[in-house]
Design a protein around this motif. Structure first.
Motif, PDB file in Angstrom:
ATOM      1  N   ALA A   1      77.828  91.097   5.007  1.00  0.00           N
ATOM      2  CA  ALA A   1      77.053  89.957   4.498  1.00  0.00           C
ATOM      3  C   ALA A   1      76.130  89.406   5.579  1.00  0.00           C
ATOM      4  CB  ALA A   1      77.992  88.877   3.984  1.00  0.00           C
TER       5      ALA A   1
ATOM      6  N   LYS B   1      71.926  89.428   6.610  1.00  0.00           N
ATOM      7  CA  LYS B   1      70.644  89.728   5.973  1.00  0.00           C
ATOM      8  C   LYS B   1      69.913  90.895   6.639  1.00  0.00           C
ATOM      9  CE  LYS B   1      67.716  86.291   8.318  1.00  0.00           C
ATOM     10  NZ  LYS B   1      66.757  85.178   8.093  1.00  0.00           N
TER      11      LYS B   1
ATOM     12  N   ASN C   1      67.729  85.496   2.771  1.00  0.00           N
ATOM     13  CA  ASN C   1      69.105  84.998   2.862  1.00  0.00           C
ATOM     14  C   ASN C   1      70.012  85.845   1.979  1.00  0.00           C
ATOM     15  OD1 ASN C   1      71.152  83.355   3.756  1.00  0.00           O
ATOM     16  ND2 ASN C   1      70.723  81.686   2.335  1.00  0.00           N
TER      17      ASN C   1
ATOM     18  N   GLU D   1      74.046  85.360   0.104  1.00  0.00           N
ATOM     19  CA  GLU D   1      75.123  84.406  -0.139  1.00  0.00           C
ATOM     20  C   GLU D   1      76.098  84.960  -1.162  1.00  0.00           C
ATOM     21  OE1 GLU D   1      72.740  81.077  -1.420  1.00  0.00           O
ATOM     22  OE2 GLU D   1      72.982  81.606  -3.549  1.00  0.00           O
ATOM     23  N   LYS D   2      77.304  84.426  -1.158  1.00  0.00           N
ATOM     24  CA  LYS D   2      78.310  84.844  -2.112  1.00  0.00           C
ATOM     25  C   LYS D   2      78.035  84.154  -3.446  1.00  0.00           C
ATOM     26  CE  LYS D   2      83.325  85.382  -2.487  1.00  0.00           C
ATOM     27  NZ  LYS D   2      84.637  85.043  -1.875  1.00  0.00           N
TER      28      LYS D   2
ATOM     29  N   LEU E   1      77.066  90.175  -3.295  1.00  0.00           N
ATOM     30  CA  LEU E   1      76.151  89.230  -2.660  1.00  0.00           C
ATOM     31  C   LEU E   1      74.992  88.890  -3.585  1.00  0.00           C
ATOM     32  CD1 LEU E   1      75.622  90.685   0.943  1.00  0.00           C
ATOM     33  CD2 LEU E   1      76.999  88.684   0.333  1.00  0.00           C
ATOM     34  N   ARG E   2      74.517  87.668  -3.465  1.00  0.00           N
ATOM     35  CA  ARG E   2      73.199  87.318  -4.018  1.00  0.00           C
ATOM     36  C   ARG E   2      72.202  87.515  -2.880  1.00  0.00           C
ATOM     37  NH1 ARG E   2      74.066  82.645  -6.208  1.00  0.00           N
ATOM     38  NH2 ARG E   2      73.764  83.280  -8.387  1.00  0.00           N
TER      39      ARG E   2
ATOM     40  N   THR F   1      65.286  87.145  -6.475  1.00  0.00           N
ATOM     41  CA  THR F   1      66.706  87.204  -6.137  1.00  0.00           C
ATOM     42  C   THR F   1      67.358  88.263  -7.028  1.00  0.00           C
ATOM     43  OG1 THR F   1      67.486  85.571  -7.749  1.00  0.00           O
ATOM     44  CG2 THR F   1      66.721  84.740  -5.623  1.00  0.00           C
TER      45      THR F   1
END
Length: 329
Positions: free
Chosen positions: A6, A8, A29, A31-32, A42-43, A50
């Motif tokens: 996780a 970037k 970025n 994120e979870k 991940l997002r 996105t």
């Protein structure tokens, strides 16, 4: 096979290598996106969009000590590919953007700000009638729309079924399975001990497990419970079909209704759920109730615990009723 982290920079490097990013696109970025158990998810947020990245590994992400089939995300992708052939069902599932079979990675549509339906386990929370209809109709339409007669390559998913079989039909009934039920709720170990000593119950559960492992005619989501139902700004979505396979509808209906019971939804809603499904197709009530009962037992006494607000007395009553249904009907 690569193992993503996780970070970037690592994610951007991978996405560039598979030619997924446009020439001027940068990862800003990661994120979870939620509280998933099974996979690395991940997002990914870039300067232009996105999306969700999902990688399955040969263990359960939340429980690394638990081995799991590494290719499960590919079975999930196959499910979404089949569902694309039904406009109504497709509208309630995320779009697949790319599948990397070698690395067991799937890139998919980001459904945006959302929450699953595990809030229903909180005391006093009740699903709306319209949402219940959507959830039941999705399940019924899935089962009736895709069968071994009209799907060229049915999904067998035997490795994931074997994993599920272990945790549903075997693990909760083993005397030394490593779960300290007292840590979950004082007094629960006594409830579990009665189940573990019930030879008649264990034999009946084993028989139901054999039927689960046998191939069936209808496409099932495989893990149809509130954690797989998503409330989004664009309506209900269904996610995480990694346990999908062609089986018997009674298993899936039973799992769904078990969670409505454990979430203490109104009894008239649970009856309504059964009636709504029967508008689309018949099913065997007794077989369904037995699978419903097995799901209740494994969720109360097994590894895959839920954020239940039920007291010990209520859990014990559910366990006793479930055991009775399995052995006496």
């Amino acid at each position: 096979m690569i193992t993503l982290k996780a970070e970037k920079e690592i994610i951007e490097k991978y996405l560039t290598e598979i030619s997924f990013l446009s020439s001027d696109e940068k990862v800003q970025n990661v994120e979870k996106p939620g509280e998933g158990n099974m996979n690395f998810t991940l997002r990914v947020i870039t300067n232009s969009r996105t999306f969700i990245l999902k990688q399955s590994r040969d263990y359960v992400e939340k429980y690394p000590q638990v081995a799991a089939p590494g290719q499960r995300v590919l079975r999930e992708a196959e499910f979404y590919q089949i569902v694309k052939n039904n406009e109504g069902l497709n509208s309630k599932t995320p779009d697949i953007l790319k599948v990397d079979e070698e690395n067991h990675i799937m890139l998919m549509e980001d459904l945006g700000e959302s929450s699953d339906y595990t809030f229903l386990y909180k005391e006093g929370k009740v699903i709306s009638e319209s949402e219940l209809k959507e959830i039941i109709y999705f399940m019924a339409d899935l089962h009736t729309s895709f069968t071994i007669e009209n799907v060229q390559e049915p999904i067998h998913n035997k490795d994931m079924r074997a994993l599920n079989h272990e945790h549903i039909f075997k693990f909760p009934y083993e005397e030394n399975n490593g779960i300290n039920l007292e840590d979950i709720l004082p007094g629960l170990a006594t409830v579990g001990r009665k189940v573990k000593l019930d030879a008649e119950l264990k034999a009946a559960v084993s028989e139901l497990g054999d039927k689960y492992l046998a191939d069936g005619k209808h496409l099932l989501h495989g893990d149809y419970f509130p954690g797989s139902w998503l409330k989004t700004t664009s309506g209900l979505k269904i996610i995480d079909p990694e346990f999908c396979y062609f089986g018997i509808p009674e298993f899936e209906i039973g799992v769904c209704l078990a969670h409505l019971y454990m979430a203490e939804q109104p009894h008239n809603f649970i009856k309504m759920a059964m009636d709504l499904y029967k508008e689309k197709a018949p099913f065997d009530d007794i077989v369904m109730m037995k699978y419903m009962s097995v799901e209740i037992l494994r969720r109360i006494l097994g590894l895959a615990q839920l954020p239940l607000s039920l007291s010990l007395q209520k859990r014990e009553a559910l366990v006793e009723r479930a055991a009775m249904i399995i052995t006496k009907y």
